[in-house]
Every structure is written in C-alpha cells, then in structure tokens.
Design a protein around this motif. Sequence first.
Motif, short mmCIF file in Angstrom:
data_model
loop_
_atom_site.label_atom_id
_atom_site.label_comp_id
_atom_site.label_asym_id
_atom_site.label_seq_id
_atom_site.Cartn_x
_atom_site.Cartn_y
_atom_site.Cartn_z
N MET A 270 18.81 -2.34 82.52
CA MET A 270 19.32 -1.00 82.24
C MET A 270 20.29 -0.63 83.35
O MET A 270 20.22 -1.15 84.46
N ALA A 271 21.19 0.29 83.02
CA ALA A 271 22.18 0.75 84.01
C ALA A 271 21.84 2.16 84.45
O ALA A 271 21.27 2.95 83.70
N ILE A 272 22.19 2.46 85.70
CA ILE A 272 22.00 3.80 86.23
C ILE A 272 23.28 4.18 86.97
O ILE A 272 23.69 3.52 87.93
N HIS A 273 23.95 5.24 86.47
CA HIS A 273 25.19 5.68 87.11
C HIS A 273 25.47 7.13 86.71
O HIS A 273 24.73 7.74 85.93
N GLY A 274 26.54 7.67 87.24
CA GLY A 274 26.83 9.09 87.11
C GLY A 274 27.12 9.56 85.69
O GLY A 274 26.98 10.75 85.41
N ASN A 275 27.52 8.67 84.80
CA ASN A 275 27.80 9.09 83.42
C ASN A 275 26.54 9.18 82.57
O ASN A 275 26.57 9.70 81.46
N LYS A 276 25.43 8.66 83.09
CA LYS A 276 24.17 8.73 82.36
C LYS A 276 23.57 10.12 82.54
O LYS A 276 23.71 10.74 83.60
N SER A 277 22.88 10.60 81.52
CA SER A 277 22.21 11.89 81.64
C SER A 277 21.08 11.77 82.66
O SER A 277 20.61 10.65 82.95
N GLN A 278 20.64 12.90 83.19
CA GLN A 278 19.55 12.86 84.16
C GLN A 278 18.30 12.24 83.54
O GLN A 278 17.59 11.47 84.18
N GLY A 279 18.04 12.54 82.27
CA GLY A 279 16.88 11.98 81.60
C GLY A 279 16.96 10.47 81.51
O GLY A 279 15.97 9.77 81.75
N ALA A 280 18.15 9.96 81.18
CA ALA A 280 18.34 8.51 81.05
C ALA A 280 18.20 7.83 82.41
O ALA A 280 17.61 6.75 82.53
N ARG A 281 18.71 8.48 83.44
CA ARG A 281 18.61 7.91 84.79
C ARG A 281 17.16 7.85 85.25
O ARG A 281 16.70 6.85 85.82
N GLN A 282 16.43 8.93 85.00
CA GLN A 282 15.03 8.96 85.42
C GLN A 282 14.20 7.95 84.64
O GLN A 282 13.30 7.31 85.19
N LYS A 283 14.51 7.78 83.35
CA LYS A 283 13.76 6.80 82.55
C LYS A 283 14.03 5.38 83.04
O LYS A 283 13.11 4.57 83.16
N ALA A 284 15.30 5.09 83.31
CA ALA A 284 15.65 3.76 83.81
C ALA A 284 14.93 3.47 85.12
O ALA A 284 14.37 2.39 85.32
N LEU A 285 14.93 4.44 86.03
CA LEU A 285 14.29 4.26 87.32
C LEU A 285 12.78 4.11 87.16
O LEU A 285 12.15 3.26 87.79
N SER A 286 12.20 4.94 86.29
CA SER A 286 10.76 4.87 86.06
C SER A 286 10.35 3.54 85.45
O SER A 286 9.38 2.90 85.89
N ASP A 287 11.11 3.08 84.44
CA ASP A 287 10.80 1.80 83.81
C ASP A 287 10.94 0.65 84.79
O ASP A 287 10.17 -0.32 84.76
N PHE A 288 11.93 0.76 85.67
CA PHE A 288 12.14 -0.29 86.68
C PHE A 288 10.97 -0.32 87.67
O PHE A 288 10.45 -1.38 87.99
N LYS A 289 10.56 0.86 88.13
CA LYS A 289 9.45 0.92 89.07
C LYS A 289 8.16 0.37 88.46
O LYS A 289 7.35 -0.24 89.15
N LYS A 290 7.99 0.59 87.14
CA LYS A 290 6.78 0.12 86.47
C LYS A 290 6.87 -1.36 86.08
O LYS A 290 5.91 -1.92 85.56
N GLY A 291 8.03 -1.97 86.33
CA GLY A 291 8.19 -3.38 86.01
C GLY A 291 8.48 -3.65 84.55
O GLY A 291 8.39 -4.79 84.09
N GLU A 292 8.85 -2.61 83.80
CA GLU A 292 9.12 -2.78 82.37
C GLU A 292 10.52 -3.32 82.11
O GLU A 292 10.80 -3.81 81.02
N ILE A 293 11.41 -3.19 83.09
CA ILE A 293 12.71 -3.84 83.00
C ILE A 293 12.89 -4.70 84.24
O ILE A 293 12.40 -4.37 85.32
N ARG A 294 13.60 -5.79 84.06
CA ARG A 294 13.71 -6.80 85.10
C ARG A 294 14.84 -6.50 86.08
O ARG A 294 14.71 -6.68 87.28
N ILE A 295 15.95 -6.02 85.52
CA ILE A 295 17.15 -5.80 86.34
C ILE A 295 17.63 -4.36 86.16
O ILE A 295 17.82 -3.89 85.04
N LEU A 296 17.83 -3.67 87.27
CA LEU A 296 18.44 -2.34 87.26
C LEU A 296 19.84 -2.48 87.85
O LEU A 296 19.98 -2.89 89.01
N VAL A 297 20.85 -2.19 87.05
CA VAL A 297 22.24 -2.30 87.50
C VAL A 297 22.72 -0.91 87.89
O VAL A 297 22.65 0.03 87.08
N ALA A 298 23.19 -0.76 89.10
CA ALA A 298 23.49 0.58 89.62
C ALA A 298 24.82 0.62 90.34
O ALA A 298 25.27 -0.36 90.93
N THR A 299 25.45 1.80 90.28
CA THR A 299 26.58 2.08 91.15
C THR A 299 26.02 2.68 92.43
O THR A 299 24.86 3.11 92.48
#
Length: 377
Positions: A270-299
């Motif tokens: 999943m990607a996390i950057h400024g064009n993503k909504s706050q909800g999408a950013r928080q979900k990506a970060l949460s899923d990453f922390k829980k190990g549900e996604i393997r790679i977090l791509v970030a600016t």
Amino acid sequence: MTFQDFNISKPIQEAIQAVGYTSPTPIQREAIPIILSGSDIIGCAQTGTGKTAAFAIPTLELLSKKNRTPKKPKVLVLTPTRELALQVYENFSLYGKKLAVKQVVIYGGVSQHKQVEQLKNGADVIIATPGRLLDLSNQKLLDLSGIDTLILDEADNMLDMGFIHDIKKVLAKIPADRQTLFFSATMPPNIRKFANSILKNPKEINVNPVSSTAAIIEQSVYMVEKTDKTSLLISIIKEQNIQQSLVFTRTKHGADRLVKHLKRANITAMAIHGNKSQGARQKALSDFKKGEIRILVATDIAARGIDIDELPHVVNYELPDVSETYVHRIGRTGRSGKSGIAISFCSSEERNNLVNIQKLIGQTLKTEKYKLSSKKG
C-alpha cells in the motif's frame, strides 16, 4: 539509572512502568531534568531514540501541578505531519492516563467538526499541525493566550516543509513568557538560527552527532539504473524473503506506480502520501503495523511519525536530494535498540546524492552485487 530517579509523580511513574520501560534512553536522561527545571531546551537526537517521551513525560509532570482552565490550553506541541501529531498524542495519552489531563490532536485533511467538539469540552494539551491550528484559531474556536509551554517537534522538517511563516504566526498568538522545547533530528545553520531567535538561554543537548545513523543499522547500496529498480526490488523481497519493509519514493505518483508493480508480483503493498485521505493513510499504517501488508511505500512527508519498534527493513528506492533526509529515512528501522537493515538503490543520475550522503554520515556504504537474472524479477 531508572525513571524512578527522576522527580516524577506516582501516576506518571506507574504509567511508565505499565509500558514496560525501566531505564531512560540517553535523550530522556539528559532532557527530562532540564525540562523539569523550567529551562528552554534545544534537543538534537536522531529518530528512534525516545525523543517524544523525553518531552512528554516532564511536560505532563509540570502540567499536573499547574492551575488549569478548561478553555485555555497550557501546552502546545507543533508537528510537521498528521502522522507525527497522532504519535505524539498517543504518547501524551499513554503517560498521562492516570492524570486529570485532557489532550486534543488537531490536523488538516479531515473535517474540523470532531476536533472543534473536543475543544469545546476543554483541553490542557494541544498537539497540532500548524495550518489547521491557525485555521481554528482564526475562527475564534481556539484560545492560545494561556499557552505557557511550546514544543516544536521535528523542527527541521517543519522548516523544510515551508511552515516557517505559519510558525511565526502561531508565535504571535501565544505568550512570549513561556517555556520552549525545540527538538530536531538535524541542526543545520538555518535551524539553529531560528531556534536561537525564539528560545531564551536554552540548554542544549546532543545525543548522537547531527549526521549520525544508528550503528546497529546495516547499510548497503545497489548501483542500478532507474529502469531496473522495480525488478531488483521485487527480486530482493522474494529472494531474501522480506516480510516487512518500508520503501521510500521521491514522488506520490512514483509511490502509487510502484505499489501496482508490487501487487502484480503478488506482493501485498500500500502507498502512504499526501494525496491519500487521512483515513486511507491511517488504514495503510495500521495494516502495516499489524503485518497485514508486506510493503508500505511512502514519500518522505507521509513517513514522518511512522513509529514501529521492530521494523526490520527500509529501502531507499530513490535517494533523497537532501542528505539529512537519508538519516531520517533509515532511522525508521534500528529503533529501541533493535537491529535493522537499510538498502539503497542508486542510479547514474543519483550518484551525486550518494556522494553527499556518504560525506554527511562519514562512511562509505557497502556496494552490493546482483546478477542480471535477478533484475528480471
């Protein structure tokens, strides 16, 4: 030395113990007594060294002893990004959970309604990004006249991101008679000049040199052309069986494009950057922390505030133009005494960036070899 050696009240001591912390980190050991004494401070420490707790714990201790008015916050923490604001909020909530202290986090990108409702219920501590803070203040929805402690967290990034004018507007709205805590991972001349202009006789502490990168982080570089980077990344993830990694790109578009390529290779990302909504950013970060996604791509901007104690791996898919940013990036791994691995990709166009990074950190990155077949991913 333990946290019990500090002059900190029982409720905060119990909160610290509940987290499982016993010994303060170097930045905490030096900063906490200075802040408790009421002095201004310049704290320079690389990310992952416990900087947030270093100012949150003593600030809460001082706050607990003050007379407070619900509609007039006493403490203001400014951060460059929403993610970091939420991280700081979590720290204040954690260490202040046994105190009658209210904290509210304020940031843009979402409706202001919930934040306004929380402010109406009173707040002792405001943790905010500058833009939304000024917006609510200008609407007369937030009274900053009672602030007696100002904390600038990751000040270098705030100034790099162009918040200098907003910060000056905030300074005009709060009392000049205050305690100011200035924390930064790097301290280039322009940052120091600004710090000296807003602090009064500050005590300065430096934990690890400005350019330092954690010694426990294993750093290496692949010399690879831009067109082969994606294939090489996929190959490394699969061949080294990397289960979790934070990957940095220079642009939002580049982050989204890379996620598509990773998904095609059956790598959850999943990607996390400024064009993503706050909800999408928080979900990506949460899923990453829980190990549900393997790679977090970030600016870089979006990655500020990503705080994962056991993140094993960071990849610089593209090298940053600003050498200090490299220090910030790889500081996402090797946190809390854990080891970490930081891999960088360097194309022919980025060689000058690599030279500048190596000059800043005072070491030459190990060059990794790879076979042509690896590039085909």
